[in-house]
Design an enzyme around this catalytic site. Structure first.
Site, PDB file in Angstrom:
ATOM      1  N   HIS A 128       0.984  -0.693   0.240  1.00  0.00           N
ATOM      2  CA  HIS A 128      -0.055   0.065  -0.004  1.00  0.00           C
ATOM      3  C   HIS A 128       0.690   1.200  -0.103  1.00  0.00           C
ATOM      4  CE1 HIS A 128      -2.790  -3.042   2.182  1.00  0.00           C
ATOM      5  NE2 HIS A 128      -3.286  -2.304   1.032  1.00  0.00           N
ATOM      6  N   LYS A 188       5.996   5.949   7.806  1.00  0.00           N
ATOM      7  CA  LYS A 188       4.953   4.631   8.491  1.00  0.00           C
ATOM      8  C   LYS A 188       6.586   4.221   9.165  1.00  0.00           C
ATOM      9  CE  LYS A 188       1.811   2.795   5.321  1.00  0.00           C
ATOM     10  NZ  LYS A 188       1.065   1.923   5.285  1.00  0.00           N
ATOM     11  N   TYR A 226       1.653   0.646  13.110  1.00  0.00           N
ATOM     12  CA  TYR A 226       1.923   1.890  12.712  1.00  0.00           C
ATOM     13  C   TYR A 226       1.783   3.433  13.150  1.00  0.00           C
ATOM     14  CZ  TYR A 226      -0.869   0.817   9.338  1.00  0.00           C
ATOM     15  OH  TYR A 226      -2.499  -0.221   8.487  1.00  0.00           O
ATOM     16  N   ASP A 242      -6.266  -6.345  -2.706  1.00  0.00           N
ATOM     17  CA  ASP A 242      -5.276  -5.911  -2.583  1.00  0.00           C
ATOM     18  C   ASP A 242      -4.484  -7.166  -4.155  1.00  0.00           C
ATOM     19  OD1 ASP A 242      -4.550  -4.424  -0.922  1.00  0.00           O
ATOM     20  OD2 ASP A 242      -3.193  -5.667   0.442  1.00  0.00           O
TER      21      ASP A 242
END
Length: 183
Positions: free
Chosen positions: A62, A71, A131, A170
């Site tokens: 992603h 992140k 995250y 995905d």
């Protein structure tokens, strides 16, 4: 805190100082001053996320094409193989990837800079993945790089007789040659 370089200089492994004894352990999972001093990065995290996945789940890869997110990722339960792919066309490491095993026992974190696609594969029976992000999630800007793109050729630790569990979204990821990328 110890910062460990990776083959892609912008992706960093962060190892916190863990204090432990027979009672358990303690560590600072994030301290802005310590993180900035150790990494040289000036970041402002605006959102924390927590996901739980079962063994064999592969999430990603992603990224957000606008409002890209940096992140800081870690695992608090279980184990994952975490992957960052450089999708900045002007970068000397464009199209290369870094994989790091993150576990509840190694306490490692990975800094995934803006301009990278990110994903992970769950190695344990389940995994809790946390995250922090430097920008907010915006569904309209989300893009997905194909987890199995032969041009990127990620060496996922998946047994040949197993198929990863992948979301319908995905599965629609684009290959590097057709993906919307950063300049």
């Amino acid at each position: 805190m110890k910062v460990v370089p990776t083959p892609i200089p912008d992706v960093l492994i962060v190892e916190p100082k863990v204090l432990g004894d027979s009672r358990g352990f303690f560590f600072e999972s994030f301290n802005l001053k310590t993180f900035s001093h150790a990494t040289g990065l000036d970041v402002n995290f605006v959102q924390d996320n927590h996901s739980r996945s079962v063994k064999g789940v592969l999430r990603g890869l992603h990224y957000q094409i606008r409002q890209p997110q940096g992140k800081l990722v870690r695992v608090v339960r279980g184990a994952v193989f975490d992957v960052s792919v450089d999708i900045r066309k002007s970068s000397p490491s464009f199209g290369r990837w870094v994989g790091v095993e993150l576990t509840e026992d190694n306490y490692r974190q990975v800094w995934v800079p803006p301009g990278f696609a990110h994903g992970f594969y769950v190695l344990s029976d389940s995994a809790d993945f946390l995250y922090k992000t430097t920008d907010y999630y915006v569904p309209d800007f989300e893009r997905i790089l194909a987890w199995n793109d032969p041009e990127v050729a990620i060496a996922w630790p998946i047994d040949h007789d197993e198929q990863p569990v992948i979301s319908a979204k995905d599965k629609q990821g684009a290959g590097l040659a057709n993906a919307e990328l950063f300049a």
